[in-house]
Design an enzyme around this catalytic site. Structure first.
Site, PDB file in Angstrom:
ATOM      1  N   LYS A   1     141.373  78.136 -33.120  1.00  0.00           N
ATOM      2  CA  LYS A   1     142.386  77.501 -33.628  1.00  0.00           C
ATOM      3  C   LYS A   1     142.161  76.216 -32.991  1.00  0.00           C
ATOM      4  O   LYS A   1     141.843  75.883 -31.978  1.00  0.00           O
ATOM      5  CB  LYS A   1     143.679  78.143 -33.132  1.00  0.00           C
ATOM      6  CG  LYS A   1     144.856  77.536 -33.708  1.00  0.00           C
ATOM      7  CD  LYS A   1     146.378  78.178 -33.038  1.00  0.00           C
ATOM      8  CE  LYS A   1     147.549  77.952 -33.642  1.00  0.00           C
ATOM      9  NZ  LYS A   1     148.656  78.831 -33.058  1.00  0.00           N
TER      10      LYS A   1
ATOM     11  N   SER B   1     151.579  80.207 -36.745  1.00  0.00           N
ATOM     12  CA  SER B   1     151.147  78.869 -37.013  1.00  0.00           C
ATOM     13  C   SER B   1     149.425  79.124 -36.930  1.00  0.00           C
ATOM     14  O   SER B   1     148.754  78.176 -37.439  1.00  0.00           O
ATOM     15  CB  SER B   1     151.319  78.032 -35.909  1.00  0.00           C
ATOM     16  OG  SER B   1     151.238  78.306 -34.823  1.00  0.00           O
TER      17      SER B   1
ATOM     18  N   SER C   1     152.637  83.531 -33.304  1.00  0.00           N
ATOM     19  CA  SER C   1     151.787  82.936 -34.173  1.00  0.00           C
ATOM     20  C   SER C   1     150.427  83.444 -34.167  1.00  0.00           C
ATOM     21  O   SER C   1     149.579  83.018 -34.917  1.00  0.00           O
ATOM     22  CB  SER C   1     151.608  81.548 -33.666  1.00  0.00           C
ATOM     23  OG  SER C   1     152.558  80.616 -34.128  1.00  0.00           O
TER      24      SER C   1
END
Ligand code: GLN
Length: 497
Positions: A80, A155, A179
């Site tokens: 990420k 996310s 997330s």
């Protein structure tokens, strides 16, 4: 021989160790899958082909020299884009950090590299991890591989989508309020949020420091366990004072039977507004799979769980506001050109560097921490946190783990949810675990009967019982063996090994 998307991380590492294929061949297969699939999925913000090939060559050289290879030898991984990796930008999918070059490598990232993994790139996300759909990325959307008109969740949407599209077998995400687990659920992959403190947060751009936790995505529970081993192998990280020694082999008891163990279910959560019939049916099927393997099911209650979203949207924004104050247009990131005063520079850099949701969170935090307001919201929110923690302590006197949905529904269409408070409800089942710091995992169950999109079960466990969580997750997985692990529209595209 095979397509990279048919191989688990464990099979890749074993194949590299035995010389069945080289780490460079694996890296090239992953890069070619990325090249073929990215136009439709758009999971990546950067592909680091040079870093990948250099790491793979190092792995092959180590093998040629007769060295013992790590447990992730040659396994392509992606991170990420809120995690630092030297040689890449760390943008947090924000204009604020669009050109920010990593100055060092995050501990969690380094530990995968130390285990022999091959870093292929950085994945898309909601800006600064605020969101549940990856739509707030400043750069582009990421499409759900099961239906490219739908969001991948967020996310950590890029990390989940990339695994579901078969580009890489393992990625890392971060979970502050769901997330990892919610995008894992939307994309039909396994996603684990370890107990707070199990994995170092050093080098991960902070959102809510008391809530953030890094964890892995994979197409199977075993691959997630393998990645967890690498993440905790070196123990406490002196650069993160909250990280703990967690000397556990997550693979050791993975296949142990769950017979005689107890799973808690919460009847009121299964009647909650917003829970769709297909997700409810999925959780009932997961419960049956556990019961069929000899688990006892008991009904429990978490009386204060309903207050967790309210508490999170006080604590989270307050912590985000203090963490994001560093982006001041002076020391970090975007700097508005042509300003005459420092105040103007700070204000315009922030105004033009941050997107709408990042501003909303910070404004909420600024307000909630103001004198006079603080006592009314922040303090009670922390008291609610204590109540929820006690609820869990009481619940775990009666059960080993708790079974519930990961998300109330399957992936929605782009633009379908425009009201921020509706978006916040995506995390109604995940947030309480961040509030208390316990571990949780999302396990795919196949496709929902109504939407045709992936549905998942979530398991939650007591603090530092993440191995038990994986053992139960494996038991659920066993009950749903037939499910497709890579979204069919992407399987087999590029990636020949
Ligand atoms: N969706 C939640 C939020 O918007 C959780 C985000 C996260 O876990 N990073 O805050």
């Amino acid at each position: 021989m095979a397509n990279i998307d048919e191989l688990s991380a464990a099979q890749i590492a074993a194949g590299v160790a035995s010389g069945q294929f080289s780490a460079v061949e694996v890296a090239q297969a992953s890069l070619s899958a990325i090249e073929a699939r990215e136009p439709q999925v758009q999971a990546f913000l950067q592909v680091s082909a040079d870093l990948a090939l250099a790491a793979a060559q190092k792995t092959d050289a180590a093998r040629a020299a007769g060295e013992k290879l790590g447990p992730l030898a040659g396994v392509p991984v992606a991170f990420k884009d809120n995690m630092h990796l030297l040689g890449t930008r760390t943008t947090c999918a924000s204009r604020m950090l669009q050109n920010y070059e990593s100055k060092f490598t995050a501990t969690a990232v380094q530990r995968l590299l130390d285990a022999g993994a091959t870093p292929v790139g950085k994945t898309n996300m909601d800006e600064f991890a605020f969101g549940s759909s990856t739509e707030s990325s400043a750069f582009h959307r990421t499409n759900n591989p099961w239906d490219t008109e739908r969001v991948p969740g967020g996310s950590s949407g890029g990390s989940a989508a990339s695994v579901a599209a078969g580009e890489v077998p393992v990625t890392l995400g971060s979970d502050t309020g769901g997330s990892i687990r919610q995008p894992a659920s939307f994309c039909g992959v396994v996603g684990m949020k370890p107990t707070y403190g199990a994995v170092s947060r050093y080098g991960v751009v902070a959102f809510g420091s008391s809530l953030d936790q890094v964890g892995p995505f994979g197409r199977s529970v075993a691959d997630v366990a393998l990645a967890m081993n690498a993440l905790v192998a070196a123990g406490h990280d002196p650069y993160d004072s909250t990280s703990q020694d967690c000397p556990v082999d997550f693979l050791e008891h993975l296949e142990d039977p769950i017979e005689g163990k107890t799973v808690g279910v919460i009847p009121s959560l299964m009647e909650a507004e917003g829970l769709t019939a297909e997700v409810k049916a999925g959780i009932e099927a997961a419960e049956k799979a556990l019961r069929d393997q000899g688990a006892n099911i008991v009904e429990i209650e978490l009386p204060n769980m309903a207050s967790s979203i309210a508490a999170y949207y006080v604590i989270g924004p307050c912590e985000a506001f203090s963490n994001l104050a560093r982006f001041d247009g002076v020391r970090y990131g975007y700097q508005e050109p042509g300003c005459k005063t420092l105040a103007e520079q700070t204000s315009l850099s922030r105004a033009h560097g941050f997107g709408a949701e990042a501003k909303r969170r910070q404004m909420m935090g600024a307000y909630l921490l103001a004198s006079g307001v603080y006592d009314k919201y922040y303090y009670p929110a922390q008291q609610v946190r204590t109540l929820i923690t006690q609820d869990y302590v009481n619940a775990y006197k009666r059960c080993d783990v708790i079974l519930m949905p990961s998300a109330p529904r399957t992936a929605f269409k782009f633009g379908e949810i425009s009201d921020p408070t509706q978006m916040y409800l995506s995390d109604m089942y995940t947030i309480s675990n961040n509030i208390v710091g316990n571990g949780g995992i999302s396990v795919p169950l196949g496709l929902g009967a109504d939407s045709g999109m992936p549905i998942s079960a979530q398991l939650q466990g007591p603090a530092f019982c993440d191995r038990k969580l994986l053992q139960f997750a494996r038991a659920i997985e066993r009950g749903f063996e037939g499910r497709a692990k890579v979204a069919p529209a992407f399987a087999g595209k590029g990636g020949e090994l």
